[in-house]
Design a protein around this motif. Structure first.
Motif: not given
Length: 205
Positions: A91, A94-95, A129, A132-133, A147, A159
């Motif tokens: 996570v 990705t952020i 995004f 996906n998040i 999460f 996030v």
């Protein structure tokens, strides 16, 4: 406890997850702000000539995500198992990618190109995004709203901060993603995090 000093610009950007980790953990550190005017004279003092840098008892650690992972583990905000730590990392990373895309728009100087990038950023980039998040949030078998597992981790803080830039530009940016809106409220239900967010300096990024 180690002595911590964070070196960063007067921005949130790549340094804010680090600050949020300190806030959530209730740990003391020195937030050493380096102005853009002073940066050329300070650059050679940093391991890679970049910021942020965290000093731990005088030793300088570079790279924002490396710093965040270190603090997450030290403060119990990385997840309770190796697998949970991997879930947290996916996570956070990705952020990190989301921020890279947002900064292309935020730091663009050309007015016409900036407007084009804004449209792309708040359309396809945000959609990709946020979708996906949200999938990561749904993957948590505990269904706690967090999460990873049943408590706050670096993933939640990342996030929250990752979408903060979008919400500041357009307060309705996440209206299509009610789970992310609810998650932001959950993060701010942490008194230490809320106290920090309420008093932190206002910056564009």
């Amino acid at each position: 406890m180690p002595t911590y000093t964070l070196h960063y610009f007067p921005l949130r950007a790549r340094g804010e997850l680090i600050r949020l980790l300190f806030a959530a953990a209730g740990k003391t550190y020195t937030d050493k702000i380096i102005t853009f005017a002073d940066w050329p004279s300070k650059k050679s003092e940093m391991p890679t000539g970049q910021l942020p840098v965290l000093e731990v008892d005088g030793e300088k650690i570079s790279q924002s995500l490396a710093i965040s992972r270190y603090l997450s583990r030290e403060f119990g905000l990385a997840g309770d198992s190796s697998l949970d730590q991997a879930r947290t990392d996916q996570v956070v990373d990705t952020i990190g990618d989301l921020l890279t895309e947002f900064f292309k728009y935020a730091f663009e100087k050309d007015t016409e190109k900036k407007e084009e990038l804004k449209k792309k950023t708040f359309d396809s980039v945000l959609t990709t995004f946020a979708t996906n998040i949200t999938k990561f949030l749904d993957m948590n078998k505990d269904k706690s709203g967090y999460f990873v597992g049943k408590k706050l981790t670096a993933a939640d803080l990342a996030v929250y901060e990752g979408f903060e830039d979008f919400v500041l530009v357009d307060p309705k940016a996440l209206d299509k993603y009610p789970k992310l809106v609810a998650h932001r409220k959950l993060v701010l239900s942490n008194p230490k995090v809320k106290a920090y967010v309420d008093k932190r300096p206002k910056t564009d990024v």
